[in-house]
Write a protein that holds these residues in place. Structure first.
Motif, mmCIF file in Angstrom:
data_model
loop_
_atom_site.group_PDB
_atom_site.id
_atom_site.type_symbol
_atom_site.label_atom_id
_atom_site.label_comp_id
_atom_site.label_asym_id
_atom_site.label_seq_id
_atom_site.Cartn_x
_atom_site.Cartn_y
_atom_site.Cartn_z
ATOM 1 N N ASP A 1 -4.981 10.337 0.303
ATOM 2 C CA ASP A 1 -5.443 8.942 0.284
ATOM 3 C C ASP A 1 -4.341 7.975 0.678
ATOM 4 N N ALA A 2 -3.251 8.480 1.235
ATOM 5 C CA ALA A 2 -2.100 7.624 1.524
ATOM 6 C C ALA A 2 -2.428 6.518 2.531
ATOM 7 N N GLU A 3 -3.408 6.755 3.400
ATOM 8 C CA GLU A 3 -3.756 5.733 4.393
ATOM 9 C C GLU A 3 -4.164 4.433 3.711
ATOM 10 N N ARG A 4 -4.727 4.532 2.518
ATOM 11 C CA ARG A 4 -5.112 3.332 1.786
ATOM 12 C C ARG A 4 -3.887 2.490 1.428
ATOM 13 N N LEU A 5 -2.786 3.152 1.070
ATOM 14 C CA LEU A 5 -1.543 2.433 0.775
ATOM 15 C C LEU A 5 -0.994 1.759 2.029
ATOM 16 N N LEU A 6 -1.050 2.495 3.137
ATOM 17 C CA LEU A 6 -0.511 1.940 4.385
ATOM 18 C C LEU A 6 -1.310 0.713 4.827
ATOM 19 N N GLU A 7 -2.637 0.785 4.705
ATOM 20 C CA GLU A 7 -3.462 -0.361 5.082
ATOM 21 C C GLU A 7 -3.196 -1.544 4.172
ATOM 22 N N SER A 8 -2.946 -1.270 2.901
ATOM 23 C CA SER A 8 -2.647 -2.356 1.974
ATOM 24 C C SER A 8 -1.361 -3.056 2.371
ATOM 25 N N ALA A 9 -0.337 -2.284 2.768
ATOM 26 C CA ALA A 9 0.925 -2.892 3.203
ATOM 27 C C ALA A 9 0.734 -3.664 4.505
ATOM 28 N N ARG A 10 -0.065 -3.115 5.421
ATOM 29 C CA ARG A 10 -0.323 -3.839 6.692
ATOM 30 C C ARG A 10 -1.047 -5.150 6.416
ATOM 31 N N ALA A 11 -2.011 -5.092 5.474
ATOM 32 C CA ALA A 11 -2.755 -6.308 5.161
ATOM 33 C C ALA A 11 -1.865 -7.370 4.553
ATOM 34 N N ALA A 12 -0.773 -6.939 3.907
ATOM 35 C CA ALA A 12 0.163 -7.900 3.327
ATOM 36 C C ALA A 12 1.102 -8.499 4.366
ATOM 37 N N GLY A 13 0.989 -8.077 5.632
ATOM 38 C CA GLY A 13 1.795 -8.657 6.700
ATOM 39 C C GLY A 13 2.859 -7.744 7.251
ATOM 40 N N THR B 1 4.433 -4.557 9.266
ATOM 41 C CA THR B 1 4.119 -3.642 10.364
ATOM 42 C C THR B 1 4.526 -2.245 9.912
ATOM 43 N N VAL B 2 3.559 -1.381 9.753
ATOM 44 C CA VAL B 2 3.816 -0.064 9.190
ATOM 45 C C VAL B 2 3.690 0.988 10.285
ATOM 46 N N ARG B 3 4.768 1.723 10.476
ATOM 47 C CA ARG B 3 4.740 2.864 11.388
ATOM 48 C C ARG B 3 4.746 4.126 10.538
ATOM 49 N N ARG C 1 8.024 -6.471 -2.433
ATOM 50 C CA ARG C 1 8.524 -7.344 -3.487
ATOM 51 C C ARG C 1 9.903 -7.910 -3.145
ATOM 52 N N HIS C 2 10.770 -7.089 -2.577
ATOM 53 C CA HIS C 2 12.167 -7.499 -2.383
ATOM 54 C C HIS C 2 12.504 -7.912 -0.948
ATOM 55 N N ALA C 3 11.774 -7.368 0.046
ATOM 56 C CA ALA C 3 12.094 -7.702 1.439
ATOM 57 C C ALA C 3 10.997 -8.510 2.109
ATOM 58 N N GLY C 4 9.806 -8.547 1.502
ATOM 59 C CA GLY C 4 8.713 -9.291 2.095
ATOM 60 C C GLY C 4 7.998 -8.478 3.158
ATOM 61 N N PRO C 5 7.170 -9.116 3.970
ATOM 62 C CA PRO C 5 6.380 -8.408 4.991
ATOM 63 C C PRO C 5 7.218 -8.016 6.198
ATOM 64 N N VAL C 6 8.103 -7.074 6.036
ATOM 65 C CA VAL C 6 8.988 -6.616 7.107
ATOM 66 C C VAL C 6 8.432 -5.311 7.675
ATOM 67 N N PRO C 7 8.900 -4.910 8.861
ATOM 68 C CA PRO C 7 8.479 -3.616 9.420
ATOM 69 C C PRO C 7 8.901 -2.461 8.490
ATOM 70 N N VAL C 8 8.011 -1.514 8.331
ATOM 71 C CA VAL C 8 8.258 -0.388 7.435
ATOM 72 C C VAL C 8 7.966 0.911 8.181
ATOM 73 N N SER C 9 8.827 1.882 7.961
ATOM 74 C CA SER C 9 8.628 3.202 8.534
ATOM 75 C C SER C 9 8.360 4.184 7.392
ATOM 76 N N GLU D 1 9.696 9.702 2.999
ATOM 77 C CA GLU D 1 10.754 8.776 3.399
ATOM 78 C C GLU D 1 10.135 7.432 3.747
ATOM 79 N N VAL D 2 10.688 6.389 3.197
ATOM 80 C CA VAL D 2 10.251 5.025 3.474
ATOM 81 C C VAL D 2 11.493 4.215 3.829
ATOM 82 N N ARG D 3 11.458 3.587 5.018
ATOM 83 C CA ARG D 3 12.592 2.784 5.484
ATOM 84 C C ARG D 3 12.130 1.371 5.794
ATOM 85 N N ASN D 4 13.017 0.408 5.575
ATOM 86 C CA ASN D 4 12.732 -0.976 5.940
ATOM 87 C C ASN D 4 14.043 -1.719 6.130
ATOM 88 N N PRO D 5 14.050 -2.781 6.972
ATOM 89 C CA PRO D 5 15.277 -3.556 7.170
ATOM 90 C C PRO D 5 15.695 -4.239 5.873
#
Length: 410
Positions: free
Chosen positions: A288-300, A302-304, A335-343, A356-360
């Protein structure tokens, strides 16, 4: 003086006094039945009958003690008749008397000792219960001027009025013996029918598992509700700033979906805390992980995402905990970086699951503090025999990485 009298007569007003008395009388039933089988027992006179009743059932009781279920039956009977107050599951558990079958030879030995003690105490109490009231009646008859000669009791050939003073004495003795013997058997039940070391260990393990389960539920609620609130706050702020009806509709839809999932998690946790609900709702898994990814995308953001391997075939504990770890990592990003690109990379093979989850990093990062979320993420990994790390990497990004072994869980 009133205090002393109330202390003396208080046992007579308690129901447990009479249930304990009944418990002692029941002990002579086995001897009575054995007496009927053994011919000539009841043709004896006086105390001989009671001696036969006390001796004849001993071999049968020793044999019965070898049957595991006998300990359970004796424990239930002792709980109901020897302990005062309500007898619900919680109250019975607090009596210190076990109701589980014999699990070892030590349990069988203690059961045998209990059965013999019941017989040794119950037969004399039964004998006194029969004989002492008859003796009081004999004194009453003698006080009225009648000669008396009851079986098993000495004859009174010289009746006199002063025998009236002796009428209550046998009854007082009987009550004192019944109360004392009942207290003795209640104390002995805790020693001979109490939980064995193995049972106490099992109870301790069950209590420990319950505490751990509650802690895990608290961690899951932290992850789920924290994620939902973070997404909701970001969506609301973004919708206000955008001023676009289309974007606002998408934001409200994301808030609705995230809130619905959080409510499902909350309901599941509350159901688990209720002991009368044995089958709570299923927990989310990595499928069900796609649901988490869509939630992050909806928050602004960019999820790769890169998902590989048989995620649907992962062992349940790994898949469920992996979902929560990804959820916590994405929540920390928002919470800490805001709607930044996420890998996001979720990869499973025959040996391990890697997350693995990465973000600027933010332009002005706040001091890094190990909060409950990151600590819980690491604890989840350790419980599954894996490892999780979180922190800045050499490229200046924040990286959360976890590796969970699979070989020992298959």
């Amino acid at each position: 003086m009133s205090f002393s009298l109330s202390t003396v007569f208080r046992p007579l007003t308690r129901a447990v006094t009479y249930t304990r008395w009944l418990h002692q009388l029941i002990a002579s039933v086995a001897g009575t039945l054995a007496g009927f089988v053994h011919g000539g027992t009841f043709r004896s006179t006086g105390m001989e009958v009671w001696l036969w009743i006390a001796v004849l059932p001993v071999p049968g009781l020793l044999a019965a003690a070898l049957i595991p279920a006998v300990r359970r039956v004796e424990g239930l009977q002792a709980q109901l008749l020897l302990t005062p107050g309500p007898h619900g599951p919680e109250e019975r558990a607090g009596t210190g008397i076990s109701t589980t079958p014999s699990l070892s030879w030590r349990d069988r030995g203690r059961t045998a000792g209990w059965l013999l003690l019941r017989l040794a105490v119950g037969v004399p109490v039964s004998a006194l219960t029969v004989q002492l009231p008859v003796l009081s009646f004999a004194f009453l008859q003698a006080a009225a001027g009648h000669r008396t000669h009851f079986r098993g009791l000495p004859a009174i050939d010289a009746p006199h009025g002063w025998y009236a003073l002796l009428v209550p004495l046998p009854l007082v003795v009987l009550l004192a013996v019944a109360v004392s013997a009942g207290s003795l058997m209640a104390a002995a039940a805790g020693l001979l029918l109490g939980p064995s070391a193995a049972e106490r260990l099992a109870v301790l393990e069950t209590r420990t598992e319950r505490i751990l389960e509650h802690n895990r539920l608290a961690q899951e609620l932290h992850d789920s509700i924290g994620h939902a609130l973070t997404v909701t706050v970001l969506q609301a702020g973004a919708a206000r700033a955008a001023g676009s009806p289309e974007f606002t509709d998408r934001a409200l839809a994301a808030v609705e979906e995230t809130g619905r999932q959080a409510l499902t998690d909350l309901e599941r946790a509350l159901r688990l805390l209720r002991e009368d609900v044995p089958h709570p709702a299923a927990r989310p898994v990595l499928a069900d992980a796609e649901r988490l990814l869509e939630s992050a995308r909806a928050a602004g953001s960019t999820v790769r995402a890169e998902l590989s391997g048989p995620l649907a075939a992962l062992p349940g504990p790994v898949s469920r905990e992996g979902y929560r770890m990804v959820q916590e990592a994405l929540t920390n990003v928002l919470r800490h970086a805001g709607p930044v690109p996420v890998s996001v990379r979720i990869a499973a093979d025959a040996d391990a699951l890697e997350l693995e989850v990465r973000n600027p990093m933010p332009a002005s990062p706040a001091p890094v503090a190990v909060g409950r979320g990151l600590r819980g993420l690491r604890e989840r990994a350790v419980l599954l025999g894996g490892k999780a790390v979180a922190g800045p990497d050499e490229d200046g990004e924040w990286r959360v990485h976890a590796r969970l072994p699979l070989a020992r869980l298959r």
